[in-house]
Design a protein around this motif. Structure first.
Motif, PDB file in Angstrom:
ATOM      1  N   ASP A  10       0.824  -1.211   0.000  1.00 55.39           N
ATOM      2  CA  ASP A  10       0.000   0.000   0.000  1.00 55.39           C
ATOM      3  C   ASP A  10       0.857   1.260   0.000  1.00 55.39           C
ATOM      4  OD1 ASP A  10      -2.519   1.494   0.325  1.00 55.39           O
ATOM      5  OD2 ASP A  10      -1.719   1.941   2.316  1.00 55.39           O
ATOM      6  N   ARG A  11       0.587   2.134  -0.960  1.00 57.67           N
ATOM      7  CA  ARG A  11       1.438   3.314  -1.133  1.00 57.67           C
ATOM      8  C   ARG A  11       1.148   4.412  -0.130  1.00 57.67           C
ATOM      9  NH1 ARG A  11       0.224   3.633  -7.417  1.00 57.67           N
ATOM     10  NH2 ARG A  11      -1.519   2.330  -6.724  1.00 57.67           N
ATOM     11  N   GLY A  12      -0.060   4.433   0.406  1.00 60.49           N
ATOM     12  CA  GLY A  12      -0.352   5.388   1.465  1.00 60.49           C
ATOM     13  C   GLY A  12       0.205   4.912   2.791  1.00 60.49           C
ATOM     14  N   GLY A  13      -0.017   3.634   3.092  1.00 57.27           N
ATOM     15  CA  GLY A  13       0.414   3.092   4.368  1.00 57.27           C
ATOM     16  C   GLY A  13       1.916   3.035   4.528  1.00 57.27           C
ATOM     17  N   ILE A  14       2.633   2.814   3.427  1.00 53.76           N
ATOM     18  CA  ILE A  14       4.075   2.614   3.549  1.00 53.76           C
ATOM     19  C   ILE A  14       4.807   3.898   3.929  1.00 53.76           C
ATOM     20  CG2 ILE A  14       4.889   3.099   1.194  1.00 53.76           C
ATOM     21  CD1 ILE A  14       6.429   0.387   1.438  1.00 53.76           C
ATOM     22  N   VAL A  15       4.229   5.049   3.606  1.00 53.83           N
ATOM     23  CA  VAL A  15       4.877   6.304   3.991  1.00 53.83           C
ATOM     24  C   VAL A  15       4.366   6.810   5.332  1.00 53.83           C
ATOM     25  CG1 VAL A  15       5.326   6.992   1.622  1.00 53.83           C
ATOM     26  CG2 VAL A  15       3.202   7.699   2.692  1.00 53.83           C
ATOM     27  N   ASP A  16       3.193   6.326   5.762  1.00 51.45           N
ATOM     28  CA  ASP A  16       2.637   6.779   7.035  1.00 51.45           C
ATOM     29  C   ASP A  16       3.023   5.874   8.195  1.00 51.45           C
ATOM     30  OD1 ASP A  16       1.387   8.862   5.737  1.00 51.45           O
ATOM     31  OD2 ASP A  16      -0.481   7.756   5.426  1.00 51.45           O
ATOM     32  N   SER A  17       3.313   4.610   7.910  1.00 49.94           N
ATOM     33  CA  SER A  17       3.602   3.647   8.972  1.00 49.94           C
ATOM     34  C   SER A  17       4.952   3.938   9.626  1.00 49.94           C
ATOM     35  CB  SER A  17       3.608   2.227   8.402  1.00 49.94           C
ATOM     36  OG  SER A  17       3.983   1.290   9.388  1.00 49.94           O
ATOM     37  N   GLU A  18       4.987   3.756  10.946  1.00 50.64           N
ATOM     38  CA  GLU A  18       6.238   3.971  11.665  1.00 50.64           C
ATOM     39  C   GLU A  18       7.214   2.812  11.461  1.00 50.64           C
ATOM     40  OE1 GLU A  18       5.386   4.713  15.739  1.00 50.64           O
ATOM     41  OE2 GLU A  18       4.326   6.603  15.351  1.00 50.64           O
ATOM     42  N   ASP A  19       6.681   1.619  11.208  1.00 48.95           N
ATOM     43  CA  ASP A  19       7.555   0.450  11.055  1.00 48.95           C
ATOM     44  C   ASP A  19       7.072  -0.451   9.923  1.00 48.95           C
ATOM     45  OD1 ASP A  19       5.249  -0.316  12.273  1.00 48.95           O
ATOM     46  OD2 ASP A  19       6.184  -1.235  14.024  1.00 48.95           O
ATOM     47  N   PRO A  20       7.077   0.035   8.679  1.00 50.33           N
ATOM     48  CA  PRO A  20       6.586  -0.786   7.563  1.00 50.33           C
ATOM     49  C   PRO A  20       7.397  -2.060   7.362  1.00 50.33           C
ATOM     50  CG  PRO A  20       7.732   1.158   6.725  1.00 50.33           C
ATOM     51  CD  PRO A  20       7.563   1.345   8.205  1.00 50.33           C
ATOM     52  N   ILE A  21       8.685  -2.002   7.635  1.00 51.55           N
ATOM     53  CA  ILE A  21       9.518  -3.186   7.431  1.00 51.55           C
ATOM     54  C   ILE A  21       9.110  -4.303   8.392  1.00 51.55           C
ATOM     55  CG2 ILE A  21      11.867  -4.078   7.432  1.00 51.55           C
ATOM     56  CD1 ILE A  21      11.201  -2.141   5.159  1.00 51.55           C
ATOM     57  N   ASP A  22       8.760  -3.954   9.626  1.00 49.69           N
ATOM     58  CA  ASP A  22       8.325  -4.978  10.588  1.00 49.69           C
ATOM     59  C   ASP A  22       7.071  -5.686  10.085  1.00 49.69           C
ATOM     60  OD1 ASP A  22      10.403  -4.296  12.197  1.00 49.69           O
ATOM     61  OD2 ASP A  22       9.222  -3.153  13.647  1.00 49.69           O
ATOM     62  N   VAL A  23       6.138  -4.914   9.526  1.00 44.85           N
ATOM     63  CA  VAL A  23       4.903  -5.500   9.008  1.00 44.85           C
ATOM     64  C   VAL A  23       5.209  -6.439   7.851  1.00 44.85           C
ATOM     65  CG1 VAL A  23       2.704  -4.995   7.861  1.00 44.85           C
ATOM     66  CG2 VAL A  23       3.479  -3.566   9.767  1.00 44.85           C
ATOM     67  N   LEU A  24       6.068  -6.000   6.931  1.00 44.10           N
ATOM     68  CA  LEU A  24       6.375  -6.816   5.754  1.00 44.10           C
ATOM     69  C   LEU A  24       7.188  -8.055   6.121  1.00 44.10           C
ATOM     70  CD1 LEU A  24       7.234  -3.958   3.214  1.00 44.10           C
ATOM     71  CD2 LEU A  24       5.079  -5.195   3.474  1.00 44.10           C
ATOM     72  N   GLU A  25       8.130  -7.892   7.020  1.00 43.60           N
ATOM     73  CA  GLU A  25       8.953  -9.048   7.395  1.00 43.60           C
ATOM     74  C   GLU A  25       8.146 -10.085   8.166  1.00 43.60           C
ATOM     75  OE1 GLU A  25      12.382  -7.487   9.378  1.00 43.60           O
ATOM     76  OE2 GLU A  25      13.516  -7.303   7.498  1.00 43.60           O
ATOM     77  N   SER A  26       7.101  -9.647   8.886  1.00 46.09           N
ATOM     78  CA  SER A  26       6.270 -10.612   9.602  1.00 46.09           C
ATOM     79  C   SER A  26       5.537 -11.530   8.624  1.00 46.09           C
ATOM     80  CB  SER A  26       5.262  -9.889  10.497  1.00 46.09           C
ATOM     81  OG  SER A  26       4.291  -9.199   9.715  1.00 46.09           O
ATOM     82  N   LEU A  27       5.284 -11.044   7.409  1.00 49.32           N
ATOM     83  CA  LEU A  27       4.613 -11.873   6.401  1.00 49.32           C
ATOM     84  C   LEU A  27       5.529 -12.973   5.880  1.00 49.32           C
ATOM     85  CD1 LEU A  27       2.839  -9.121   4.258  1.00 49.32           C
ATOM     86  CD2 LEU A  27       1.795 -10.587   5.986  1.00 49.32           C
ATOM     87  N   ILE A  28       6.787 -12.633   5.657  1.00 49.40           N
ATOM     88  CA  ILE A  28       7.695 -13.589   5.012  1.00 49.40           C
ATOM     89  C   ILE A  28       8.419 -14.475   6.016  1.00 49.40           C
ATOM     90  CG2 ILE A  28       8.030 -12.001   3.093  1.00 49.40           C
ATOM     91  CD1 ILE A  28      10.787 -11.349   4.230  1.00 49.40           C
ATOM     92  N   SER A  29       8.181 -14.253   7.309  1.00 51.16           N
ATOM     93  CA  SER A  29       8.896 -15.033   8.325  1.00 51.16           C
ATOM     94  C   SER A  29       8.286 -16.420   8.530  1.00 51.16           C
ATOM     95  CB  SER A  29       8.884 -14.270   9.662  1.00 51.16           C
ATOM     96  OG  SER A  29       7.543 -14.106  10.123  1.00 51.16           O
ATOM     97  N   GLN A  30       7.136 -16.690   7.911  1.00 54.02           N
ATOM     98  CA  GLN A  30       6.448 -17.962   8.108  1.00 54.02           C
ATOM     99  C   GLN A  30       6.889 -18.997   7.073  1.00 54.02           C
ATOM    100  OE1 GLN A  30       4.809 -18.115  10.793  1.00 54.02           O
ATOM    101  NE2 GLN A  30       4.557 -15.922  11.231  1.00 54.02           N
ATOM    102  N   ASP A  31       6.838 -20.263   7.474  1.00 50.94           N
ATOM    103  CA  ASP A  31       7.301 -21.352   6.609  1.00 50.94           C
ATOM    104  C   ASP A  31       6.449 -21.510   5.361  1.00 50.94           C
ATOM    105  OD1 ASP A  31       9.279 -21.873   8.449  1.00 50.94           O
ATOM    106  OD2 ASP A  31       8.155 -23.469   9.474  1.00 50.94           O
ATOM    107  N   TRP A  32       5.208 -21.099   5.421  1.00 51.40           N
ATOM    108  CA  TRP A  32       4.308 -21.299   4.279  1.00 51.40           C
ATOM    109  C   TRP A  32       4.395 -20.185   3.239  1.00 51.40           C
ATOM    110  CZ3 TRP A  32       2.768 -21.085   9.393  1.00 51.40           C
ATOM    111  CH2 TRP A  32       2.230 -19.883   9.841  1.00 51.40           C
ATOM    112  N   VAL A  33       5.336 -19.267   3.389  1.00 49.72           N
ATOM    113  CA  VAL A  33       5.525 -18.172   2.434  1.00 49.72           C
ATOM    114  C   VAL A  33       6.876 -18.322   1.757  1.00 49.72           C
ATOM    115  CG1 VAL A  33       5.701 -15.677   2.122  1.00 49.72           C
ATOM    116  CG2 VAL A  33       4.065 -16.612   3.773  1.00 49.72           C
TER     117      VAL A  33
END
Length: 740
Positions: A489-512
């Protein structure tokens, strides 16, 4: 926490399951209407129900697990519940009941709606796991509570089948209130996938954008502040082999400042240029092609120059390199697409929200080209935004693409489009053909979940987004679905304080399993046309139409072309796709934008024209001139008396230089022809060629030259008295001395 469940509880949940439920925010639904046997009582009950329904419409009720994935090793599970009351009436106190379904979910993470909810799955009612009391929620306020449930209270804790389950919440007002009940829903992941080897291929499209408070082009401090976040995003993109979507303002700003650009920004651009990731440039400020197509633009909106920021730049290293290479002093055009930025001054180059352009609103695609300066080595306009090797791509606002959008992109030579799955019918994988071009089809459920996880206003909302995103990934992995594409999301990525934490939480799982977009399965997409929001389009149409009116003030500037660039970039920023979000306050956006428009249109104005008092035969009356423009102005002030009571030896004051955003005074000499009376001076501010009038005003003048005569006479009398008194004292002293 243990709760006794009687028949009434089961009946309430069967009724709750028959209500419409969504996977993001579930608005309140009325569960009961008062019954009355008498006719008057029925009318009163209906009125009360209408009042309660009005309150309900202003309430948002959200529930989500704190952790989107629950593991059997946990001792307890935490849930967050949010009650937001945006209405004018308080929401009474009551209780919140949390329940979990013990049947695994397949298919969509969004529940079906209507009575078939309970019947279609043939599943039992959810199990109540906790009840929490909550106090009054005042008008225009919200409250968030955290509920902790021991693991042995979780109904599927003993189940051996991992997967996605359902979490429900119900708010019931206190018994004394007739407030309707509210319901909410969230998916929840237990353990992960039933097959430990199952996974889903996920490709990321990572936008590199400037913060929202950059309204035109970034100043050097703003550019420096943005670099750490951009570096982190580039790190993540490199780690996941993502596709990059780049706002060309980043590229152009670093090159426009040249050697004067922050060192960190120069290093970031060099790193970006070396990257082997697939990439494409967005329009400047991430302007939305779908909105431009709806407004029948002949071509995509383009900048009008970057002179207003290149004035701060130096390019010694480039000039030296060209000299060493024996390059032509005239320079050459840069490769790739031309682009042009505009902003304010270096201290505040992105003053918000203004449209401007010499071209009509429906013909705003023309670009301005400039030659390289043979002395300074200033890059050409096209070279400033050049991005060789990038895809000829576009990313319209999600879910807003129409046939007209595709026609405009095709006319502009862009044959790769990022489009949301809600906007197409997709057969096969997300690397799809779309018309005569190609497309990356982003997954609507995954995208909306990440959007909420990034941009949610509260912990509960961000938790809900994370739960929806993770549940979508688990379901895709368990069903051997074709891979997914996530357009961050282009709005959320500039407003979020920790966008990398959100994105890395997605790829940290074995099924991704992250993969490059080029490795995704191929498919075919058929457009399901959609249109941008009508209110937003009306705002953009007005802004584009007002562009020429704002540009009239360019006649006052030392460098008129600066305003062209600045205004066009403001308009591009207003077109930004982030403003297409359903949560955008269009009224507030419009107010801020046109306030700045009016300020720019006012040009150089005369301020503080209160009545002047002329107490002498001649005087110099101060006149204050205000320049609100973001660039230096040079004007002519004309002054003329409105009656014969005044005369002026000088009536025109030329080449008055007013620095950007400043106020300067001019002394106007005036002579009185009468001893007393009333008159005025007509003032006018024009361009130096006097063809454009910026401001006119009348300065009242009160003439009281008799006061000057009285003052002089009084001084003369006082002087005479002092002189006489001095002589008398001297004579007296001499007489006294002679007597002694």
């Amino acid at each position: 926490m243990r709760v006794t469940r009687g028949p009434g509880v089961w009946a309430a949940w069967l009724l709750a399951l028959a209500l419409p439920l969504t996977g993001v925010l579930v608005q309140a639904n009325s569960l009961a209407v008062a019954h009355a046997t008498e006719e008057s009582g029925e009318i009163d009950a209906a009125e009360d129900a209408a009042d309660e329904a009005a309150v309900t419409e202003d309430v948002e009720f959200v529930v989500a697990p704190v952790d989107p994935v629950i593991l059997a090793t946990q001792e307890e599970v935490e849930f967050r519940v949010l009650l937001r009351n945006s209405g004018k009436r308080s929401l009474p106190d009551g209780s919140i009941e949390l329940s979990l379904g013990d049947q695994i979910v397949s298919g969509s993470v969004i529940l079906p709606t209507g009575p078939e909810v309970a019947e279609s799955d043939n599943r039992p009612a959810p199990v109540v796991v906790a009840t929490e009391q909550i106090g009054v929620t005042a008008a225009a306020s919200e409250q968030e509570v955290t509920v902790t449930v021991p693991m042995d209270e979780v109904p599927f804790a003993l189940s051996t089948e991992p997967g996605v389950y359902r979490l429900y919440a119900k708010y019931v007002a206190a018994e004394s209130s007739s407030q309707a009940a509210l319901t909410a829903y969230s998916p929840i992941v237990w353990q992960g996938t039933s097959d430990p080897t199952a996974n889903v291929k996920v490709s990321f499209i990572v936008p590199l954008l400037l913060p929202e408070d950059v309204h035109s082009m970034p100043s050097r401090p703003q550019l420096e502040d943005a670099v750490p976040g951009l570096d982190d995003l580039l790190d993540f993109a490199t780690q996941t082999d993502a596709m990059l979507a780049i706002d060309p303002r980043i590229i152009a700003a670093v090159r426009a400042y040249g050697d004067e650009a922050p060192e960190s920004a120069q290093e970031f651009l060099a790193r970006l240029e070396r990257s082997s990731l697939t990439s494409f440039t967005l329009q400047y400020a991430d302007a939305d092609p779908a909105a431009q197509a709806t407004l029948n633009f002949e071509g995509l909106l383009m900048p009008q120059g970057l002179d207003f920021i290149t004035r701060f730049g130096t390019w010694s290293s480039q000039s030296e390199a060209e000299d060493e290479a024996g390059s032509d002093a005239e320079g050459t055009e840069g490769e790739g697409s031309t682009s042009d930025g505009t902003g304010g001054t270096d201290s505040d180059p992105e003053n918000p929200d203004d449209p401007q352009s010499d071209a009509p609103a429906t013909d705003v695609s023309a670009t301005v080209d400039t030659a390289a300066d043979p002395v300074t080595g200033e890059p050409t306009l096209s070279a400033l935004g050049d991005w060789p090797g990038g895809l000829p791509g576009a990313w319209p606002a999600d879910g807003r693409v129409s046939n007209e959008t595709m026609t405009l992109l095709d006319r502009s030579g862009l044959d790769f489009t990022v489009v949301n799955s809600s906007n197409v019918t997709l057969t096969g994988g997300p690397q799809a053909t779309l018309g005569d071009g190609s497309a990356a089809v982003t997954d609507e459920e995954l995208t909306s979940g990440v959007q909420l996880a990034l941009g949610g206003a509260t912990d509960a909302e961000r938790n809900l987004g994370a739960a929806q995103a993770q549940a979508r990934l688990v379901l895709a992995a368990m069903t051997s679905e074709h891979g997914l594409v996530l357009g961050v999301d282009r709005g959320g990525i500039v407003d979020s304080e920790d966008p990398i934490d959100v994105l890395e939480s997605l790829i940290s799982q074995d099924w991704v399993q992250t993969t490059a977009f080029e490795n995704q399965a191929e498919g075919t997409a058929v457009l399901e046309p959609a249109e941008p929001d009508a209110e937003r389009i009306e705002l953009l149409e007005r802004a584009a139409a007002n562009e020429s009116a704002v540009l009239e003030t360019r006649a006052l500037l030392v460098h008129p072309e600066y305003l062209d660039s600045y205004q066009r970039m403001r308009l591009l920023n207003l077109f930004a796709t982030r403003n297409a979000a359903a949560t955008t306050n269009v009224e507030e956006l419009e107010r801020a934008y046109f306030e700045r428009d009016e300020e720019l249109q006012s040009g150089v104005s005369i301020v503080g024209t209160k009545k002047a008092q002329l107490v002498g035969v001649s005087s110099r009356i101060p006149v204050q001139l205000r320049n609100p423009l973001p660039f230096d102005a040079i004007v002519t002030l004309s002054a003329a008396p409105t009656s014969a009571a005044l005369s002026m030896s000088e009536r025109q004051f030329t080449d008055i230089l007013l620095p950007e955003d400043s106020t300067e005074g001019v002394l106007v000499p005036v002579r009185s022809r009468v001893s007393s009376g009333e008159s005025s001076i007509l003032l006018s501010v024009t361009s130096t060629d006097e063809e454009f009038t910026s401001s006119t005003d009348v300065l009242p003048v009160s003439i009281s030259t008799s006061l000057e005569s009285i003052a002089i006479a009084s001084l003369a009398v006082a002087a005479a008295l002092l002189f006489g008194f001095g002589i008398w004292r001297s004579v007296r002293r001499r007489a006294q001395s002679a007597g002694e």
